[in-house]
Design a protein around this motif. Sequence first.
Motif, PDB file in Angstrom:
ATOM      1  N   ARG A 384       0.837  -1.202   0.000  1.00 37.41           N
ATOM      2  CA  ARG A 384       0.000   0.000   0.000  1.00 37.41           C
ATOM      3  C   ARG A 384       0.870   1.249   0.000  1.00 37.41           C
ATOM      4  NH1 ARG A 384      -4.402   0.627   4.606  1.00 37.41           N
ATOM      5  NH2 ARG A 384      -2.570   0.692   5.964  1.00 37.41           N
ATOM      6  N   GLY A 385       1.955   1.248   0.779  1.00 31.72           N
ATOM      7  CA  GLY A 385       2.850   2.396   0.789  1.00 31.72           C
ATOM      8  C   GLY A 385       3.515   2.619  -0.561  1.00 31.72           C
ATOM      9  N   PHE A 386       3.881   1.523  -1.240  1.00 28.54           N
ATOM     10  CA  PHE A 386       4.474   1.599  -2.573  1.00 28.54           C
ATOM     11  C   PHE A 386       3.504   2.316  -3.516  1.00 28.54           C
ATOM     12  CE2 PHE A 386       7.740  -0.542  -5.315  1.00 28.54           C
ATOM     13  CZ  PHE A 386       7.287  -0.069  -6.544  1.00 28.54           C
ATOM     14  N   LEU A 387       2.258   1.868  -3.519  1.00 25.94           N
ATOM     15  CA  LEU A 387       1.275   2.458  -4.426  1.00 25.94           C
ATOM     16  C   LEU A 387       0.958   3.896  -4.028  1.00 25.94           C
ATOM     17  CD1 LEU A 387      -0.268   1.349  -6.905  1.00 25.94           C
ATOM     18  CD2 LEU A 387      -2.266   1.184  -5.435  1.00 25.94           C
ATOM     19  N   GLY A 388       0.954   4.173  -2.724  1.00 28.28           N
ATOM     20  CA  GLY A 388       0.707   5.539  -2.276  1.00 28.28           C
ATOM     21  C   GLY A 388       1.762   6.504  -2.786  1.00 28.28           C
ATOM     22  N   ARG A 389       3.021   6.056  -2.874  1.00 27.14           N
ATOM     23  CA  ARG A 389       4.082   6.897  -3.410  1.00 27.14           C
ATOM     24  C   ARG A 389       3.916   7.117  -4.917  1.00 27.14           C
ATOM     25  NH1 ARG A 389       6.799   3.665   0.535  1.00 27.14           N
ATOM     26  NH2 ARG A 389       8.000   4.895   2.030  1.00 27.14           N
ATOM     27  N   LEU A 390       3.309   6.152  -5.592  1.00 27.76           N
ATOM     28  CA  LEU A 390       3.087   6.283  -7.024  1.00 27.76           C
ATOM     29  C   LEU A 390       1.871   7.150  -7.354  1.00 27.76           C
ATOM     30  CD1 LEU A 390       3.615   2.599  -8.271  1.00 27.76           C
ATOM     31  CD2 LEU A 390       5.051   4.571  -8.847  1.00 27.76           C
ATOM     32  N   ALA A 391       0.915   7.224  -6.432  1.00 24.23           N
ATOM     33  CA  ALA A 391      -0.396   7.793  -6.753  1.00 24.23           C
ATOM     34  C   ALA A 391      -0.369   9.309  -6.883  1.00 24.23           C
ATOM     35  CB  ALA A 391      -1.403   7.389  -5.682  1.00 24.23           C
ATOM     36  N   PRO A 392      -0.724   9.859  -8.060  1.00 26.09           N
ATOM     37  CA  PRO A 392      -0.981  11.299  -8.138  1.00 26.09           C
ATOM     38  C   PRO A 392      -2.181  11.612  -7.242  1.00 26.09           C
ATOM     39  CG  PRO A 392      -0.841  10.294 -10.332  1.00 26.09           C
ATOM     40  CD  PRO A 392      -0.943   9.179  -9.342  1.00 26.09           C
ATOM     41  N   PRO A 393      -2.089  12.603  -6.361  1.00 27.46           N
ATOM     42  CA  PRO A 393      -3.163  12.830  -5.394  1.00 27.46           C
ATOM     43  C   PRO A 393      -4.552  12.934  -6.019  1.00 27.46           C
ATOM     44  CG  PRO A 393      -1.279  14.183  -4.849  1.00 27.46           C
ATOM     45  CD  PRO A 393      -0.969  13.530  -6.156  1.00 27.46           C
ATOM     46  N   GLU A 394      -4.639  13.581  -7.181  1.00 23.96           N
ATOM     47  CA  GLU A 394      -5.951  13.769  -7.800  1.00 23.96           C
ATOM     48  C   GLU A 394      -6.459  12.513  -8.506  1.00 23.96           C
ATOM     49  OE1 GLU A 394      -2.890  14.471 -10.905  1.00 23.96           O
ATOM     50  OE2 GLU A 394      -3.158  15.008  -8.780  1.00 23.96           O
ATOM     51  N   LYS A 395      -5.607  11.450  -8.594  1.00 19.72           N
ATOM     52  CA  LYS A 395      -6.029  10.212  -9.246  1.00 19.72           C
ATOM     53  C   LYS A 395      -5.766   8.993  -8.360  1.00 19.72           C
ATOM     54  CE  LYS A 395      -5.875  11.461 -14.120  1.00 19.72           C
ATOM     55  NZ  LYS A 395      -5.463  11.021 -15.465  1.00 19.72           N
ATOM     56  N   ALA A 396      -5.633   9.232  -7.062  1.00 21.48           N
ATOM     57  CA  ALA A 396      -5.306   8.127  -6.153  1.00 21.48           C
ATOM     58  C   ALA A 396      -6.415   7.081  -6.123  1.00 21.48           C
ATOM     59  CB  ALA A 396      -5.062   8.674  -4.745  1.00 21.48           C
ATOM     60  N   GLY A 397      -7.666   7.515  -6.131  1.00 23.10           N
ATOM     61  CA  GLY A 397      -8.777   6.574  -6.106  1.00 23.10           C
ATOM     62  C   GLY A 397      -8.759   5.656  -7.308  1.00 23.10           C
ATOM     63  N   GLU A 398      -8.501   6.211  -8.498  1.00 22.51           N
ATOM     64  CA  GLU A 398      -8.461   5.391  -9.705  1.00 22.51           C
ATOM     65  C   GLU A 398      -7.315   4.389  -9.655  1.00 22.51           C
ATOM     66  OE1 GLU A 398      -8.220   5.826 -14.589  1.00 22.51           O
ATOM     67  OE2 GLU A 398      -8.146   7.619 -13.319  1.00 22.51           O
ATOM     68  N   LEU A 399      -6.139   4.820  -9.170  1.00 21.99           N
ATOM     69  CA  LEU A 399      -4.998   3.918  -9.116  1.00 21.99           C
ATOM     70  C   LEU A 399      -5.230   2.804  -8.104  1.00 21.99           C
ATOM     71  CD1 LEU A 399      -2.244   3.329 -10.307  1.00 21.99           C
ATOM     72  CD2 LEU A 399      -1.220   4.758  -8.526  1.00 21.99           C
ATOM     73  N   PHE A 400      -5.795   3.136  -6.939  1.00 26.87           N
ATOM     74  CA  PHE A 400      -6.101   2.084  -5.976  1.00 26.87           C
ATOM     75  C   PHE A 400      -7.230   1.188  -6.477  1.00 26.87           C
ATOM     76  CE2 PHE A 400      -3.515   4.458  -2.920  1.00 26.87           C
ATOM     77  CZ  PHE A 400      -2.928   3.430  -2.216  1.00 26.87           C
ATOM     78  N   GLY A 401      -8.110   1.730  -7.315  1.00 21.93           N
ATOM     79  CA  GLY A 401      -9.113   0.891  -7.953  1.00 21.93           C
ATOM     80  C   GLY A 401      -8.482  -0.109  -8.903  1.00 21.93           C
ATOM     81  N   LEU A 402      -7.481   0.345  -9.670  1.00 26.99           N
ATOM     82  CA  LEU A 402      -6.740  -0.564 -10.539  1.00 26.99           C
ATOM     83  C   LEU A 402      -6.028  -1.644  -9.716  1.00 26.99           C
ATOM     84  CD1 LEU A 402      -5.121   1.824 -13.177  1.00 26.99           C
ATOM     85  CD2 LEU A 402      -6.686  -0.066 -13.651  1.00 26.99           C
ATOM     86  N   TYR A 403      -5.523  -1.244  -8.565  1.00 29.02           N
ATOM     87  CA  TYR A 403      -4.848  -2.163  -7.648  1.00 29.02           C
ATOM     88  C   TYR A 403      -5.810  -3.263  -7.198  1.00 29.02           C
ATOM     89  CZ  TYR A 403      -1.976  -3.221  -3.422  1.00 29.02           C
ATOM     90  OH  TYR A 403      -1.214  -3.807  -2.442  1.00 29.02           O
ATOM     91  N   ALA A 404      -7.032  -2.847  -6.843  1.00 25.50           N
ATOM     92  CA  ALA A 404      -8.049  -3.825  -6.428  1.00 25.50           C
ATOM     93  C   ALA A 404      -8.428  -4.741  -7.582  1.00 25.50           C
ATOM     94  CB  ALA A 404      -9.286  -3.109  -5.889  1.00 25.50           C
ATOM     95  N   THR A 405      -8.612  -4.153  -8.768  1.00 24.65           N
ATOM     96  CA  THR A 405      -8.990  -4.944  -9.930  1.00 24.65           C
ATOM     97  C   THR A 405      -7.899  -5.928 -10.321  1.00 24.65           C
ATOM     98  OG1 THR A 405     -10.531  -3.345 -10.849  1.00 24.65           O
ATOM     99  CG2 THR A 405      -9.457  -4.800 -12.410  1.00 24.65           C
ATOM    100  N   ALA A 406      -6.645  -5.478 -10.290  1.00 18.30           N
ATOM    101  CA  ALA A 406      -5.538  -6.375 -10.622  1.00 18.30           C
ATOM    102  C   ALA A 406      -5.520  -7.567  -9.679  1.00 18.30           C
ATOM    103  CB  ALA A 406      -4.213  -5.614 -10.552  1.00 18.30           C
ATOM    104  N   GLY A 407      -5.753  -7.297  -8.378  1.00 18.10           N
ATOM    105  CA  GLY A 407      -5.792  -8.391  -7.418  1.00 18.10           C
ATOM    106  C   GLY A 407      -6.919  -9.362  -7.691  1.00 18.10           C
ATOM    107  N   ARG A 408      -8.100  -8.824  -7.993  1.00 24.09           N
ATOM    108  CA  ARG A 408      -9.243  -9.688  -8.275  1.00 24.09           C
ATOM    109  C   ARG A 408      -9.052 -10.483  -9.562  1.00 24.09           C
ATOM    110  NH1 ARG A 408     -12.829 -11.088  -4.320  1.00 24.09           N
ATOM    111  NH2 ARG A 408     -13.160  -9.321  -2.934  1.00 24.09           N
ATOM    112  N   SER A 409      -8.367  -9.900 -10.525  1.00 21.47           N
ATOM    113  CA  SER A 409      -8.237 -10.552 -11.830  1.00 21.47           C
ATOM    114  C   SER A 409      -7.390 -11.816 -11.775  1.00 21.47           C
ATOM    115  CB  SER A 409      -7.642  -9.573 -12.853  1.00 21.47           C
ATOM    116  OG  SER A 409      -6.303  -9.270 -12.533  1.00 21.47           O
ATOM    117  N   VAL A 410      -6.522 -11.945 -10.742  1.00 21.82           N
ATOM    118  CA  VAL A 410      -5.709 -13.158 -10.618  1.00 21.82           C
ATOM    119  C   VAL A 410      -6.059 -13.934  -9.348  1.00 21.82           C
ATOM    120  CG1 VAL A 410      -3.797 -12.130 -11.898  1.00 21.82           C
ATOM    121  CG2 VAL A 410      -3.793 -12.020  -9.402  1.00 21.82           C
ATOM    122  N   SER A 411      -7.190 -13.602  -8.706  1.00 23.55           N
ATOM    123  CA  SER A 411      -7.548 -14.271  -7.453  1.00 23.55           C
ATOM    124  C   SER A 411      -7.874 -15.754  -7.650  1.00 23.55           C
ATOM    125  CB  SER A 411      -8.733 -13.565  -6.790  1.00 23.55           C
ATOM    126  OG  SER A 411      -9.869 -13.573  -7.640  1.00 23.55           O
TER     127      SER A 411
END
Length: 465
Positions: A384-411
């Motif tokens: 989570r900290g890794f992704l937080g450092r990558l996240a542009p503040p105005e697009k953090a929700g979208e990036l964390f959404g991609l993070y959730a989707t990526a996890g679900r896609s290989v679950s």
Amino acid sequence: MASTADHRPAADASSPAPLDKRLITSWSLWSWGNATVSAVMVTFVFGTYIASEAFGPDERGTQYLTTANAIAGLIVAVTAPIIGQRADRAGKRRLWLIINTAIIVALVAACFFVRPEEGFLLLGVTLMASMTLFDEFANLNYNAMIVDITDHSRMGRVSGIGWGAGYLGGIVLLMLVYLGLITGDPPHVFGIGEDDAMNIRVVALVAAAWFLLWALPLLLTRQKTADQDTVPAERISVVESYRRLFGTLIGLWKEDRNTFWFLLASAVYRDGLSAVFTYGAILGTTLYGINPADVIIFGIAGNLVAALGAFIGGWLDDRIGPRKVIAGCLIGLLGSSLALLMLTEERVIGAAADPLLTITPTAAFWVLGLFLCLFVGPAQASSRGFLGRLAPPEKAGELFGLYATAGRSVSFLTPALISLMLLFLDSNMAIVVAIIVTLLFGLGLLVLVRNPTEPAKMRDWSQKS
């Protein structure tokens, strides 16, 4: 228009501004309360209740529940990035956290009405799967808020504190309901008997009140979030949101392979991390001789160790970088899993006539199983900290959404590997082997990733001519 720098601590300031400890405490307390869902409702109490014979023969409860959860997972995979993107665009990340938290509390409380009769099975699995669905949406916005409360140099420790708080909250609540409503002879400590499974159903009310109580400090805060500085330039349709999402993915592949590979690598190894907790109780009771009555005790100990690991990992994260912490944890998990694989039978160290040490499978599981938990906590927090450092503040929700989707896609990965391994192994050793393969695959992909040094390039390539 105000700049995000107005309220977000600077990443490269020579002397960083003090963090808002009150806000970090409120943010961590939400995680402390959110343990209601994973520790009590899904894993140790209500999920077990739904899977019991009270709801029909032939493991019907388990079948219905896994099917409903699979549907919920599919919905998350398809919608999470769009929900995050639209929350960012509307500047309402905290508002959606409030809404989703309220829905989760209502769904948890409604589980009280699930009586131990076959006719209530559909209600039970619907409530449980819906709870899981909205918990994913709530955590999407919650995780994205990390960009609002800390800077890059201290993101590791803040993420570790939040994740550790979640584990500790799970321990306290689990002990509360276990000692007060489950163990011992009825009526239990709180004076509630077991007729009509009343003691288990009351757990749902306690869990709902617990989450609401600890979530309120964050939900009532007036702290502004980064997305609130973004004034939406236009209102777009859901179809347009998906078009822009695919454009963003193309943009990451073309311009920011580091972010792309991290999303993929983390999706794979997080599936292995989840499997440690998902199948841990099954392994302990079927392969290593743990008494089923002791499973909840092991769960409490495992959460305590995972919390300790998250705190230590967060401290290390800020000093050596999240990639080394994650890689070290994966190596530790692989080593512990391999050792477990070799200790499914009693081992004697020393001469047979005069052994120095006899290691039973049960003792091995208690020691090495807790080592697994120790490494899971910091791996999750540093991700989570890794992704937080990558996240542009105005697009953090979208990036964390991609993070959730990526996890679900290989679950499906670890469950599929378990099914495959069972063709060659006639015991639950297949679970350990599958976890090892998944973690090894994730570690291999992590080799392609380097520590984040700048925000992800989330430019929408679908808008390019």
